[in-house]
Design a protein around this motif. Structure first.
Motif, mmCIF file in Angstrom:
data_model
loop_
_atom_site.group_PDB
_atom_site.id
_atom_site.type_symbol
_atom_site.label_atom_id
_atom_site.label_comp_id
_atom_site.label_asym_id
_atom_site.label_seq_id
_atom_site.Cartn_x
_atom_site.Cartn_y
_atom_site.Cartn_z
ATOM 1 N N LYS A 244 0.834 -1.207 0.000
ATOM 2 C CA LYS A 244 0.000 0.000 0.000
ATOM 3 C C LYS A 244 0.867 1.255 0.000
ATOM 4 O O LYS A 244 0.634 2.192 -0.780
ATOM 5 C CB LYS A 244 -0.920 -0.016 1.229
ATOM 6 C CG LYS A 244 -1.844 1.193 1.325
ATOM 7 C CD LYS A 244 -2.759 1.096 2.539
ATOM 8 C CE LYS A 244 -1.986 1.308 3.827
ATOM 9 N NZ LYS A 244 -2.874 1.365 5.014
ATOM 10 N N TYR A 245 1.900 1.276 0.850
ATOM 11 C CA TYR A 245 2.777 2.445 0.911
ATOM 12 C C TYR A 245 3.618 2.577 -0.361
ATOM 13 O O TYR A 245 3.838 3.690 -0.852
ATOM 14 C CB TYR A 245 3.682 2.361 2.143
ATOM 15 C CG TYR A 245 2.984 2.791 3.411
ATOM 16 C CD1 TYR A 245 2.866 4.132 3.741
ATOM 17 C CD2 TYR A 245 2.416 1.863 4.267
ATOM 18 C CE1 TYR A 245 2.216 4.543 4.900
ATOM 19 C CE2 TYR A 245 1.758 2.253 5.430
ATOM 20 C CZ TYR A 245 1.664 3.596 5.742
ATOM 21 O OH TYR A 245 1.019 3.994 6.880
ATOM 22 N N ILE A 250 4.739 5.382 -5.481
ATOM 23 C CA ILE A 250 4.898 5.333 -6.943
ATOM 24 C C ILE A 250 4.005 6.360 -7.620
ATOM 25 O O ILE A 250 4.421 7.054 -8.561
ATOM 26 C CB ILE A 250 4.593 3.916 -7.472
ATOM 27 C CG1 ILE A 250 5.735 2.967 -7.112
ATOM 28 C CG2 ILE A 250 4.391 3.920 -8.982
ATOM 29 C CD1 ILE A 250 5.454 1.519 -7.425
ATOM 30 N N SER A 251 2.758 6.495 -7.144
ATOM 31 C CA SER A 251 1.836 7.455 -7.760
ATOM 32 C C SER A 251 2.361 8.885 -7.650
ATOM 33 O O SER A 251 2.256 9.677 -8.592
ATOM 34 C CB SER A 251 0.445 7.336 -7.121
ATOM 35 O OG SER A 251 0.467 7.757 -5.767
ATOM 36 N N TYR A 256 5.295 13.590 -10.335
ATOM 37 C CA TYR A 256 6.243 14.698 -10.307
ATOM 38 C C TYR A 256 7.607 14.348 -10.908
ATOM 39 O O TYR A 256 8.495 15.194 -10.932
ATOM 40 C CB TYR A 256 6.438 15.184 -8.875
ATOM 41 C CG TYR A 256 5.168 15.695 -8.233
ATOM 42 C CD1 TYR A 256 4.482 16.778 -8.781
ATOM 43 C CD2 TYR A 256 4.638 15.089 -7.108
ATOM 44 C CE1 TYR A 256 3.313 17.246 -8.206
ATOM 45 C CE2 TYR A 256 3.464 15.553 -6.527
ATOM 46 C CZ TYR A 256 2.809 16.628 -7.076
ATOM 47 O OH TYR A 256 1.651 17.092 -6.515
ATOM 48 N N GLY A 257 7.779 13.113 -11.386
ATOM 49 C CA GLY A 257 9.034 12.756 -12.018
ATOM 50 C C GLY A 257 10.181 12.574 -11.048
ATOM 51 O O GLY A 257 11.310 12.965 -11.338
ATOM 52 N N LEU A 262 11.530 6.648 -7.480
ATOM 53 C CA LEU A 262 10.907 5.540 -8.202
ATOM 54 C C LEU A 262 11.866 4.360 -8.303
ATOM 55 O O LEU A 262 11.455 3.200 -8.163
ATOM 56 C CB LEU A 262 10.471 6.005 -9.597
ATOM 57 C CG LEU A 262 9.255 6.928 -9.624
ATOM 58 C CD1 LEU A 262 9.083 7.555 -10.994
ATOM 59 C CD2 LEU A 262 7.986 6.179 -9.233
ATOM 60 N N SER A 263 13.136 4.650 -8.539
ATOM 61 C CA SER A 263 14.119 3.565 -8.575
ATOM 62 C C SER A 263 14.191 2.867 -7.221
ATOM 63 O O SER A 263 14.179 1.636 -7.134
ATOM 64 C CB SER A 263 15.486 4.132 -8.970
ATOM 65 O OG SER A 263 16.440 3.105 -9.047
ATOM 66 N N ASP A 264 14.251 3.662 -6.148
ATOM 67 C CA ASP A 264 14.244 3.097 -4.784
ATOM 68 C C ASP A 264 13.038 2.196 -4.557
ATOM 69 O O ASP A 264 13.151 1.072 -4.057
ATOM 70 C CB ASP A 264 14.203 4.227 -3.753
ATOM 71 C CG ASP A 264 15.582 4.657 -3.296
ATOM 72 O OD1 ASP A 264 16.483 3.814 -3.270
ATOM 73 O OD2 ASP A 264 15.753 5.847 -2.969
ATOM 74 N N ILE A 265 11.871 2.715 -4.918
ATOM 75 C CA ILE A 265 10.622 1.998 -4.626
ATOM 76 C C ILE A 265 10.554 0.690 -5.402
ATOM 77 O O ILE A 265 10.174 -0.358 -4.859
ATOM 78 C CB ILE A 265 9.402 2.882 -4.957
ATOM 79 C CG1 ILE A 265 9.413 4.157 -4.087
ATOM 80 C CG2 ILE A 265 8.107 2.119 -4.732
ATOM 81 C CD1 ILE A 265 8.588 5.282 -4.659
#
Length: 653
Positions: A244-245, A250-251, A256-257, A262-265
């Protein structure tokens, strides 16, 4: 200085480029407060906000505003493209020096330090941040301390990183800077996670989330904190909460780019899918992490992304591919990589991959390197400092509790004053309530008596139905004794057994706690013993009810009881000829809305007309009752006979 004459033209141009309302949300040079700082005063814009800032900063009507926009542009480009971030930072430093504005030089140096950090130039980042400390105001030090903490963390000095986080927290509290406090808690959460103190990490992360959300803004640091909280949940085995987190993060990152986030997630998402054995999804997440890392041109992210891919390939048994990915991860991590935490993880997985491919010598070497790096990460000094920090948190919480209690005492004094007035009103109100309650109590007592009477009547009805059915059963038994024809006598005995199986249902209804549901295990045991006794085979046949206690409503219990009665009779008549000994097993359990019944024996295993096929009344009765319950029947004859049913509980019998 620029004049306002070009403003309408610039506004139109920016609007056409952005393609949405982001411009009006961020910049309007016709207003007094012409720039709403991104992620400080507004987050109501899309991923093209950097294009908006890039086109607008050159037209800013003042040096201060132009430098403000340029600094934001520089800082947030480092989340997408480090080369462009360098370019804008150099412009800002050059302009600030030409204008002889030392505070602005310091601000751009903080941004430069953040970019150097992401570009793995840790020594340069530390030097630049040290120079900035001499130039910026006190209210900008939390941001500077945060970046210095990241440098220490990347160098593997978790104790020093924790000290910087504490300095950020204390300064944030003094300045009343909620964002700085949230950032500090977020960083402490991440450090606890690296120390494998996941419960403490989750606690501090949730506190950071609460503070970030109080600002009402989604920014880079809030996005990162969602990822950190997800990591702690994942480490604690809470995969659903972690997912969920991660999805929330990601959203925000995609809106916002924030390529670095995003790479971390996606790296952590790959680990999550590894925990849930969804390895194909995990591999896809790792490739997503690689894609964003390459777009960002960040070796730290790229190293960890290849590490995530290697993990997934190893879990899938693709040991040779895993070895290549993990060796590439280690190759990207140069000698001055610094972060022993992730490097040790890479060597550990490489050792496992080598072991999986039976290359034990290489595996041993990799595990040796892993042990060496682990000693660098989990030092006694780091553990002691993290414990001290936890103590400081506990003390701070106690101080806050004392302050809160003082405020509560003052509130209580006010409440007591008002309470005197309210008590008088409450006394009058209670008198009315008492009268109403007394009336309700009388009505409730009447209802209770009526319910007890109805319950007694229902039990009496079931008792009488049971007695009447027993009378019918007895009459059938007496009649059967007078009949000489074996077939007719057998039919009468079977009818008597069917009636008795129904009477047992009603007996349990009036004897049990529920008037609508039957406990089936005890019912099957008594019914089976009765049928076996009626055939005089109690010394030859044993009955097993392999099931947990389960209650079934009467509309299902009666038909199921009749079905089991028929199957028991058939088994006793045909499955054990010549006084053969054997076992009969009854099983009933529920899965969702489906009730599964199985009756099996270890008899001769031949369907001599006693199964579910044929033209007898018993066969027809079983088929009719199965249809009535919206069920399906399956017969297996192999070293015995097994008949199973699936009944839908969602439909009435």
């Amino acid at each position: 200085m620029r004049t306002g004459s070009f403003t309408p033209v610039i506004i139109c141009l920016l609007f056409l480029v952005s393609g949405h309302h982001a411009l009006s949300q961020i910049i309007d040079f016709r207003e007094e407060n012409s720039y709403k700082k991104v992620f400080k005063q507004t987050d109501n814009f899309g991923p093209s906000y950097l294009d908006t800032l890039e086109m607008a900063y050159v037209q800013a009507p003042s040096d201060s505003l132009r430098l403000t926009i340029l600094n934001d542009l520089s800082y947030y480009w480092h989340t997408r493209d480090l080369a462009k971030a360098y370019e804008f930072t150099q412009k800002g430093l050059r302009e600030a020096r030409e204008l002889e504005l030392p505070k602005w030089v310091g601000r751009f140096q903080i941004t430069q330090g953040a970019i150097l950090l992401r570009d793995e130039k840790l020594d340069s980042a530390r030097i630049v941040l040290g120079m900035a400390m001499k130039r910026v105001d006190r209210d900008e030090l939390p941001m500077l301390f945060t970046q210095l903490g990241y440098v220490a963390e990347r160098e593997g000095d978790l104790a020093k990183a924790a000290e910087y986080a504490m300095r950020t927290l204390k300064l944030g509290e003094q300045l009343g800077d909620v964002h700085a406090q949230a950032q500090a808690y977020s960083d402490i959460s991440n450090l606890f996670w690296k120390q494998k103190k996941f419960k403490k990490g989750l606690e501090q992360g949730l506190l950071a989330i609460e503070l970030f959300e109080s600002t009402g803004l989604n920014d880079l640091d809030y996005d990162f904190t969602l990822y950190v909280v997800g990591n702690n949940h994942l480490a604690l085995g809470n995969t659903e909460e972690a997912l969920k987190y991660f999805n929330h993060a990601i959203s925000i990152g995609e809106r916002y780019g924030f390529y670095n986030n995003l790479s971390d997630i996606y790296i952590s998402l790959a680990d999550l899918f590894g925990h849930t054995s969804e390895l194909a999804k995990g591999e896809a997440a790792a490739f997503n992490a690689i894609r964003y890392s390459e777009r960002l041109n960040n070796n730290f992210m790229l190293m960890r992304s290849w590490l995530a891919l290697g993990k997934m390939q190893r879990l899938q048994g693709k040991y040779l591919s895993a070895i290549k990915s993990l060796e590439k991860s280690i190759e990207i991590a140069t000698d001055d990589f610094g972060d022993a935490f992730f490097l040790s993880d890479a060597y550990q997985n490489l050792g496992k991959a080598y072991a999986g491919s039976h290359n034990y010598r290489q595996a041993y070497a990799a595990f040796e390197k892993y042990d060496e790096l682990q000693k660098e990460v989990f030092t006694a000094e780091a553990d002691e400092r993290m414990s001290q920090i936890q103590t400081e948190f506990d003390v701070a919480e106690k101080d806050n509790t004392i302050q809160i209690q003082g405020m509560q005492i003052r509130k209580q004094q006010i409440i007591q004053t008002l309470g005197i007035v309210l008590i008088i009103l409450l006394i009058l109100y209670l008198v009315l309530i008492f009268k109403s309650a007394r009336t309700n109590r009388r009505n409730s007592e009447k209802l209770r008596i009526q319910n007890e009477e109805k319950e007694f009547l229902l039990k009496e009805i079931h008792h009488r139905v049971k007695n009447n059915l027993e009378i019918v059963s007895s009459l059938l038994s007496l009649q059967a004794d007078q009949i000489l024809d074996p077939k007719v006598k057998s039919a009468m005995i079977k009818s008597q057994q069917r009636v008795h199986s129904m009477s047992m249902i009603h007996q349990r209804l009036y004897q049990g706690k529920s008037l609508s549901h039957i406990e089936m295990k005890d019912y099957f045991r008594n019914l089976g013993n009765y049928v076996i006794h009626s055939y005089g085979k109690e010394d030859l046949i044993t009955l097993d009810c392999e099931m947990e206690p389960i209650t079934v409503d009467i509309d299902h219990a009666i038909p199921i009881g009749l079905i089991v009665n028929e199957l028991l009779s058939n088994a006793l008549k045909y499955a054990f000829p010549d006084d053969r000994k054997g076992h009969i097993r009854i099983s009933l359990y529920q899965r969702g809305s489906v009730l599964h019944l199985e009756v099996s024996d270890d008899g001769i295993g031949k369907d001599n007309g006693h199964g579910t096929e044929g033209t007898g009344f018993g066969t027809q009765l079983i088929a009719l009752l199965t249809t009535q319950l919206d069920g399906e029947m399956d017969l297996v004859v192999d070293k015995g006979t097994s008949v199973s049913f699936n009944f839908q509980l969602t439909q009435a019998a």
